[in-house]
Structure formats: structure tokens, C-alpha cells
Design an enzyme around this catalytic site. Structure first.
Site, PDB file in Angstrom:
ATOM      1  N   LEU A 165      70.899  55.936   8.358  1.00  0.00           N
ATOM      2  CA  LEU A 165      72.385  56.235   7.077  1.00  0.00           C
ATOM      3  C   LEU A 165      72.183  54.813   6.760  1.00  0.00           C
ATOM      4  CD1 LEU A 165      73.861  59.727   6.906  1.00  0.00           C
ATOM      5  CD2 LEU A 165      72.199  59.142   5.836  1.00  0.00           C
ATOM      6  N   THR A 214      52.048  51.694   5.192  1.00  0.00           N
ATOM      7  CA  THR A 214      51.826  51.459   3.285  1.00  0.00           C
ATOM      8  C   THR A 214      50.822  50.543   3.122  1.00  0.00           C
ATOM      9  OG1 THR A 214      52.508  49.273   1.940  1.00  0.00           O
ATOM     10  CG2 THR A 214      53.137  48.938   4.212  1.00  0.00           C
ATOM     11  N   ASP A 215      49.986  50.351   2.152  1.00  0.00           N
ATOM     12  CA  ASP A 215      48.911  49.844   2.016  1.00  0.00           C
ATOM     13  C   ASP A 215      49.115  48.009   1.954  1.00  0.00           C
ATOM     14  OD1 ASP A 215      50.807  48.959  -0.396  1.00  0.00           O
ATOM     15  OD2 ASP A 215      48.595  48.903  -1.531  1.00  0.00           O
ATOM     16  N   GLU A 216      50.530  47.117   2.401  1.00  0.00           N
ATOM     17  CA  GLU A 216      51.070  45.879   2.598  1.00  0.00           C
ATOM     18  C   GLU A 216      50.576  45.145   3.645  1.00  0.00           C
ATOM     19  OE1 GLU A 216      54.593  44.508   0.976  1.00  0.00           O
ATOM     20  OE2 GLU A 216      55.119  46.728  -0.372  1.00  0.00           O
ATOM     21  N   ASP A 241      69.914  55.994  15.878  1.00  0.00           N
ATOM     22  CA  ASP A 241      69.167  55.087  15.608  1.00  0.00           C
ATOM     23  C   ASP A 241      67.602  55.286  16.094  1.00  0.00           C
ATOM     24  OD1 ASP A 241      68.272  52.308  14.874  1.00  0.00           O
ATOM     25  OD2 ASP A 241      70.292  50.966  14.824  1.00  0.00           O
ATOM     26  N   TYR A 246      58.503  42.289   6.344  1.00  0.00           N
ATOM     27  CA  TYR A 246      57.913  43.811   5.945  1.00  0.00           C
ATOM     28  C   TYR A 246      56.245  44.248   6.757  1.00  0.00           C
ATOM     29  CZ  TYR A 246      56.499  48.123   3.860  1.00  0.00           C
ATOM     30  OH  TYR A 246      56.454  49.559   3.409  1.00  0.00           O
ATOM     31  N   HIS A 301      54.584  35.830  -2.131  1.00  0.00           N
ATOM     32  CA  HIS A 301      53.794  36.852  -3.358  1.00  0.00           C
ATOM     33  C   HIS A 301      52.654  37.249  -3.236  1.00  0.00           C
ATOM     34  CE1 HIS A 301      55.699  39.182  -6.698  1.00  0.00           C
ATOM     35  NE2 HIS A 301      55.025  39.523  -5.768  1.00  0.00           N
ATOM     36  N   ASN A 317      52.432  51.431  -3.903  1.00  0.00           N
ATOM     37  CA  ASN A 317      53.810  51.258  -4.295  1.00  0.00           C
ATOM     38  C   ASN A 317      54.173  52.946  -5.195  1.00  0.00           C
ATOM     39  OD1 ASN A 317      53.316  48.756  -4.478  1.00  0.00           O
ATOM     40  ND2 ASN A 317      55.022  48.444  -4.982  1.00  0.00           N
ATOM     41  N   SER A 329      55.362  43.920  10.239  1.00  0.00           N
ATOM     42  CA  SER A 329      55.955  44.512  11.181  1.00  0.00           C
ATOM     43  C   SER A 329      54.947  46.318  10.900  1.00  0.00           C
ATOM     44  CB  SER A 329      57.862  44.494  10.904  1.00  0.00           C
ATOM     45  OG  SER A 329      57.799  45.598   9.626  1.00  0.00           O
ATOM     46  N   LYS A 330      55.203  46.514   9.487  1.00  0.00           N
ATOM     47  CA  LYS A 330      54.418  47.754   9.503  1.00  0.00           C
ATOM     48  C   LYS A 330      52.905  47.445  10.329  1.00  0.00           C
ATOM     49  CE  LYS A 330      55.363  50.964   7.649  1.00  0.00           C
ATOM     50  NZ  LYS A 330      56.417  52.279   7.319  1.00  0.00           N
TER      51      LYS A 330
HETATM   52  P1  NAD Z   1      64.203  53.916   2.013  1.00  0.00           P
HETATM   53  O1  NAD Z   1      64.210  52.253   2.652  1.00  0.00           O
HETATM   54  O2  NAD Z   1      64.401  54.180   0.934  1.00  0.00           O
HETATM   55  O3  NAD Z   1      64.491  55.180   3.561  1.00  0.00           O
HETATM   56  C1  NAD Z   1      64.491  54.251   4.809  1.00  0.00           C
HETATM   57  C2  NAD Z   1      65.055  55.124   5.567  1.00  0.00           C
HETATM   58  O4  NAD Z   1      65.086  54.828   6.806  1.00  0.00           O
HETATM   59  C3  NAD Z   1      66.715  54.822   4.896  1.00  0.00           C
HETATM   60  O5  NAD Z   1      67.446  56.408   4.578  1.00  0.00           O
HETATM   61  C4  NAD Z   1      67.291  54.861   6.086  1.00  0.00           C
HETATM   62  O6  NAD Z   1      68.604  54.953   5.902  1.00  0.00           O
HETATM   63  C5  NAD Z   1      65.993  54.806   7.506  1.00  0.00           C
HETATM   64  N1  NAD Z   1      66.209  53.723   8.957  1.00  0.00           N
HETATM   65  C6  NAD Z   1      66.231  52.442   8.572  1.00  0.00           C
HETATM   66  N2  NAD Z   1      66.230  51.895   9.658  1.00  0.00           N
HETATM   67  C7  NAD Z   1      66.332  53.435  10.422  1.00  0.00           C
HETATM   68  C8  NAD Z   1      66.983  53.443  12.064  1.00  0.00           C
HETATM   69  N3  NAD Z   1      66.836  52.440  12.784  1.00  0.00           N
HETATM   70  N4  NAD Z   1      66.933  54.306  12.648  1.00  0.00           N
HETATM   71  C9  NAD Z   1      67.195  55.855  11.881  1.00  0.00           C
HETATM   72  N5  NAD Z   1      67.074  55.805  10.509  1.00  0.00           N
HETATM   73  C10 NAD Z   1      67.117  54.486   9.754  1.00  0.00           C
HETATM   74  O7  NAD Z   1      61.864  53.577   2.265  1.00  0.00           O
HETATM   75  P2  NAD Z   1      61.135  54.228   1.055  1.00  0.00           P
HETATM   76  O8  NAD Z   1      61.005  53.839   0.065  1.00  0.00           O
HETATM   77  O9  NAD Z   1      61.313  56.172   1.464  1.00  0.00           O
HETATM   78  O10 NAD Z   1      59.804  54.187   2.393  1.00  0.00           O
HETATM   79  C11 NAD Z   1      59.535  55.319   3.865  1.00  0.00           C
HETATM   80  C12 NAD Z   1      58.418  54.904   4.754  1.00  0.00           C
HETATM   81  O11 NAD Z   1      57.229  55.129   3.638  1.00  0.00           O
HETATM   82  C13 NAD Z   1      58.192  53.957   5.080  1.00  0.00           C
HETATM   83  O12 NAD Z   1      57.295  53.549   6.336  1.00  0.00           O
HETATM   84  C14 NAD Z   1      58.052  53.478   4.135  1.00  0.00           C
HETATM   85  O13 NAD Z   1      57.475  51.141   4.776  1.00  0.00           O
HETATM   86  C15 NAD Z   1      56.232  53.547   3.651  1.00  0.00           C
HETATM   87  N6  NAD Z   1      56.277  53.066   2.694  1.00  0.00           N
HETATM   88  C16 NAD Z   1      56.922  53.268   1.291  1.00  0.00           C
HETATM   89  C17 NAD Z   1      56.745  53.044   0.310  1.00  0.00           C
HETATM   90  C18 NAD Z   1      57.212  52.483  -1.086  1.00  0.00           C
HETATM   91  O14 NAD Z   1      56.952  52.465  -1.758  1.00  0.00           O
HETATM   92  N7  NAD Z   1      58.539  53.208  -1.128  1.00  0.00           N
HETATM   93  C19 NAD Z   1      54.949  52.985  -0.252  1.00  0.00           C
HETATM   94  C20 NAD Z   1      54.116  53.067   1.230  1.00  0.00           C
HETATM   95  C21 NAD Z   1      54.325  53.296   2.215  1.00  0.00           C
HETATM   96  P1  TYD Z   2      59.471  45.851  -4.684  1.00  0.00           P
HETATM   97  O1  TYD Z   2      59.449  46.904  -5.374  1.00  0.00           O
HETATM   98  O2  TYD Z   2      60.029  44.786  -4.331  1.00  0.00           O
HETATM   99  O3  TYD Z   2      57.770  46.145  -4.001  1.00  0.00           O
HETATM  100  P2  TYD Z   2      56.662  45.599  -3.360  1.00  0.00           P
HETATM  101  O4  TYD Z   2      57.151  44.370  -3.425  1.00  0.00           O
HETATM  102  O5  TYD Z   2      57.105  46.604  -2.061  1.00  0.00           O
HETATM  103  O6  TYD Z   2      55.124  45.145  -3.938  1.00  0.00           O
HETATM  104  O7  TYD Z   2      57.947  44.706  -6.305  1.00  0.00           O
HETATM  105  C1  TYD Z   2      57.461  46.146  -6.608  1.00  0.00           C
HETATM  106  C2  TYD Z   2      56.911  43.813  -7.855  1.00  0.00           C
HETATM  107  O8  TYD Z   2      57.259  43.650  -8.441  1.00  0.00           O
HETATM  108  C3  TYD Z   2      56.261  42.988  -6.546  1.00  0.00           C
HETATM  109  O9  TYD Z   2      55.085  42.454  -7.016  1.00  0.00           O
HETATM  110  C4  TYD Z   2      57.770  42.026  -6.691  1.00  0.00           C
HETATM  111  C5  TYD Z   2      58.043  42.262  -8.373  1.00  0.00           C
HETATM  112  N1  TYD Z   2      59.189  42.309  -8.333  1.00  0.00           N
HETATM  113  C6  TYD Z   2      60.047  41.371  -9.583  1.00  0.00           C
HETATM  114  O10 TYD Z   2      59.260  40.598 -10.085  1.00  0.00           O
HETATM  115  N2  TYD Z   2      61.479  41.486 -10.050  1.00  0.00           N
HETATM  116  C7  TYD Z   2      61.815  41.972  -8.561  1.00  0.00           C
HETATM  117  O11 TYD Z   2      63.771  42.387  -9.068  1.00  0.00           O
HETATM  118  C8  TYD Z   2      61.732  42.995  -7.823  1.00  0.00           C
HETATM  119  C9  TYD Z   2      62.824  43.078  -6.849  1.00  0.00           C
HETATM  120  C10 TYD Z   2      60.669  42.896  -7.642  1.00  0.00           C
END
Ligand code: NAD
Ligand code: TYD
Length: 351
Positions: A37, A132-134, A61, A157, A291, A186, A160-161
Site C-alpha cells: 500500500l 513491461t515493453d519498456e 513489503d 524504471y 524520453h 501501456n 530495474s524491470k
Molecule cells: P501500480 O503502481 O498501479 O501498482 C503497483 C502496486 O505495487 C501498488 O499497489 C503498490 O502498493 C505495490 N507495491 C509497490 N512496492 C511494493 C513493495 N515493496 N511491496 C509490496 N507491494 C508493493 O502499477 P501498475 O501500473 O498496476 O503495474 C503493475 C505491474 O505491471 C508492474 O510490475 C509494472 O511494471 C507492470 N506493467 C505496467 C504497465 C502499465 O501501463 N501500467 C504496463 C506493462 C507492465
Molecule cells: P506515462 O503515462 O508516464 O507512461 P510511460 O512513460 O510508462 O509510457 O506516459 C505516457 C506518455 O505520455 C509518455 O510518452 C510520457 C508522456 N507524458 C506527458 O506528455 N505528460 C505527462 O504529464 C505524463 C505523466 C506523461
């Protein structure tokens, strides 16, 4: 109960959709949601399943190895779906070490526990790492990320992934741990924390505040509706080939400025504002350091091997998302009070 599954990060954006799907679809599984949380974790995301008999929330954690070992020892999980992570690129630029701790050390702690407690019967278990694709870095104007694309992360980020993905593969190759990995593009949809582009823009447009677009808004992302990701995760967890990777993508490439313009038009309609009103809020601000220009996924392996495909076009998914945010005012105001204000001011001040 014939299976105990540990979902990490289940109170976050994607995790909450995964937990909801598993709890509802598999009444004979018991789903344990382990989440620290952090600012991104929110139990309100799971209100509708919190009292189900096959669901348990555990606050903790993943960086705490003793705690993780004790949890595995107590519950003897059959499988893990690991989503817990620090997930926002901008925060990783401000505080990289936090990303190393949770995304790398936390993942290795989970791998160690799985290795220790599953050693006698690896074949009955499964460790699914959600990534992630990143990790693949940035594309030029053409081409798609495949499962064979070389890793080339640019942000703390994505570095680390990438590191956590390598550890997961190493535990498969070295110790035989039964792992599977997916790398997704995304996501967008309900319960998305408003630090990411789309929910931040929805929140700002609603409140008539400037919508910050980095650089010239030329960067391209491939958008996937979050419930489609949850469907893919369910499928890969159950039927994905061990030791392999699946790319997940929406086949929905949009330039940031185009998706924001589309969102503005949609918001004008939903908020009964004159056409063109919300677009005036678009404000070009200083670009993000490092970026990535373009992400785009080739998900044909997942489509051909496991029969998954995205169910929504971006226009439909975006409308569903906007409708959700506009009818969940309380959720949005709860997560944007307090610490969010301070984050916002620091992040966007002087941009
Ligand atoms: P988010 O930031 O919304 O959620 C992350 C969750 O992990 C939170 O509930 C947080 O409390 C919990 N958390 C963080 N540190 C923790 C710790 N040390 N111990 C236990 N819990 C912890 O992230 P999300 O967008 O839901 O992404 C979830 C996963 O999917 C991540 O691994 C992310 O890399 C991956 N992912 C996300 C996207 C995207 O577009 N959001 C796309 C591809 C992959
Ligand atoms: P984001 O939602 O942070 O996802 P990611 O960086 O993981 O792709 O950002 C999506 C795209 O939008 C990215 O190219 C950065 C851009 N962006 C903005 O232009 N303005 C903003 O305030 C944020 C948060 C992101």
C-alpha cells in the site's frame, strides 16, 4: 480450495483488475493479495471483492525477505503472479534506488522464497512475472518489439524491470524454477493512478487545469485496455509455456498529442462543454529526460499460441475509461488529496 495463489501488487492499477478477475472466475482458488500500500496501492480498488470468502489481503513489503519467507512457509502457495513494483518513469528519475529495492531486490526475494518452498515439486508450481515493453528501449518510426528484441532500457524504471526479468530467467535456467514472463505495452482504464498521462489529463481537464504534454507530444505509445491485460495474464498464467516470454500489446499506436486531443473532444462531449474548449488546456512543457520515442508491440506469439487478442479499440476503451472517472468522483478526489498535491507541484513546477 484447490489452489492458493499469491498476487503481489494487487491493490495497484493492473493488479486490482487481475485480483478481481481471479477471485470472481475461480471460486475454488484462494487469492492472497500481498501489497505494501504505497501511494499507488489503494484497497478502494477492490471494494467489490474484499468480502469474498476466497480472497485475503496481506499488507507487506516484498523487500522484506524474512516476511516473504514466513508468508510462503505459512501458506505454501501453488503459484505467484508478481505485479508489485514501483511503476512511474518520472518518479524513477527522481528516486532510482526505490526502484532497485522494490523491482529488483523485491523480485529476487520472491524468487528465493519460491525456490526454497517449491523445491520438492517444481512441476506443480508456477511463478509468473509481469513486466513491461519498456525493457526493449525505444523504436524508431518503423518496426515492432518482438520477444527476441534485445533489451535496451533507458529509464531507471525500465532498467530495474529489465534487471528483474533477467533474474527471473536466470532462476529458470540455473535452478529450474518454473517461470513465465510477459512484457506489456501501456495500459489504461479504471483505477489508474492520476500520475500517468491519461488519468492525469482526465483529472486536469475535469478541473479546467493545464494538461502538461512533454516536449512536442510526438512520442508514441501502444495502448491496451487494462481488462484485456488481465485476460492475457489469466491465460498466460494457466497455459503459457514455462521458461518463455509473451509480448502483450493493444495494436493501438497513438502519438501523445493525438490521444490527448481525442480525449479533449470526448471530455467536451461528456461535460457538455463547447467543442474545442478542453483543447485550450493543452500545455507543452519541458520534455522528460531520456524520453523513449516509440513503443509498439508484436503480440502475434500470444495471439497464435494462446488465442488471445485485444477486445477493444482505443476509442471505445477511452470512452469507458472517461465514463468511469466521471462517475467515480470520490475515488479521484481521495487519491488526489494530500501527498498527490505535493508530488504534482514538485513534478510540474517550472516545466
Ligand atoms: P501500480 O503502481 O498501479 O501498482 C503497483 C502496486 O505495487 C501498488 O499497489 C503498490 O502498493 C505495490 N507495491 C509497490 N512496492 C511494493 C513493495 N515493496 N511491496 C509490496 N507491494 C508493493 O502499477 P501498475 O501500473 O498496476 O503495474 C503493475 C505491474 O505491471 C508492474 O510490475 C509494472 O511494471 C507492470 N506493467 C505496467 C504497465 C502499465 O501501463 N501500467 C504496463 C506493462 C507492465
Ligand atoms: P506515462 O503515462 O508516464 O507512461 P510511460 O512513460 O510508462 O509510457 O506516459 C505516457 C506518455 O505520455 C509518455 O510518452 C510520457 C508522456 N507524458 C506527458 O506528455 N505528460 C505527462 O504529464 C505524463 C505523466 C506523461
Amino acid at each position: 480450495m484447490n489452489k492458493k495463489l499469491l498476487v503481489t501488487g494487487g491493490a495497484g492499477f493492473i493488479g486490482s483488475h487481475v485480483v478481481r478477475r481471479l477471485v470472481n472466475k475461480y471460486p475454488d482458488y484462494h487469492i492472497f493479495n500481498l501489497d505494501k500500500l504505497t501511494y499507488a496501492g489503494n484497497l478502494a480498488n477492490l471494494k467489490d471483492v474484499e468480502s469474498k470468502p476466497n480472497y485475503t489481503f496481506v499488507k507487506g513489503d516484498i523487500v522484506d525477505a524474512d516476511f516473504i519467507n514466513a508468508l510462503f512457509s505459512e501458506h505454501r502457495f501453488d503459484g505467484v503472479i508478481h505485479l508489485a513494483a514501483e511503476s512511474h518513469v518520472d518518479r524513477s528519475i527522481t528516486n532510482p534506488l526505490e526502484f532497485v529495492m522494490t523491482n529488483v531486490i523485491g523480485t529476487v526475494n520472491l524468487l528465493n522464497a519460491a525456490k526454497k518452498y517449491w523445491a520438492e515439486a517444481y512441476s506443480e508450481h508456477r511463478f509468473y512475472h509481469v513486466s513491461t515493453d519498456e525493457v526493449y528501449g525505444s523504436l524508431g518510426e518503423i518496426g515492432l518489439f518482438t520477444e527476441e528484441t534485445k533489451y535496451d532500457p533507458h529509464s531507471p524504471y525500465s532498467a530495474s524491470k529489465a534487471s528483474s526479468d533477467h533474474f527471473v530467467r536466470a532462476y529458470h535456467d540455473t535452478f529450474g524454477l518454473p517461470v513465465v514472463i510477459s512484457n506489456c505495452s501501456n495500459n489504461y482504464g479504471p483505477f489508474h493512478f492520476p500520475e500517468k498521462l491519461l488519468p492525469l489529463a482526465i483529472h486536469n481537464i475535469k478541473n479546467n487545469k493545464p494538461v502538461p504534454v512533454y516536449g512536442k507530444g510526438e512520442n508514441i505509445r501502444d495502448w491496451l485496455f487494462v481488462e484485456d491485460h488481465a485476460v492475457a495474464i489469466d491465460l498466460i498464467f494457466h497455459t503459457g509455456k514455462l521458461g518463455t516470454t509473451y509480448n502483450i500489446g493493444g495494436n493501438n499506436e497513438w502519438k501523445n498529442i493525438d490521444i490527448i486531443r481525442l480525449l479533449c473532444q470526448l471530455m467536451d462531449k461528456k461535460l457538455n462543454r463547447p467543442a474545442g474548449n478542453s483543447e485550450k488546456l493543452i500545455t507543452f512543457v519541458k520534455d522528460r529526460a531520456g524520453h523513449d520515442l516509440r513503443y509498439a508491440i508484436d503480440s502475434s506469439k500470444l495471439q497464435n499460441e494462446l488465442g488471445w487478442k485485444p477486445s477493444l479499440r482505443l476509442e471505445e476503451g477511452l470512452e469507458r475509461t472517461v465514463d468511469w472517472y466521471l462517475s467515480n468522483d470520490q475515488w479521484l478526489s481521495n487519491v488526489t488529496s494530500g501527498a498527490y498535491q505535493q508530488y504534482y507541484e514538485t513534478q510540474y513546477d517550472g516545466r
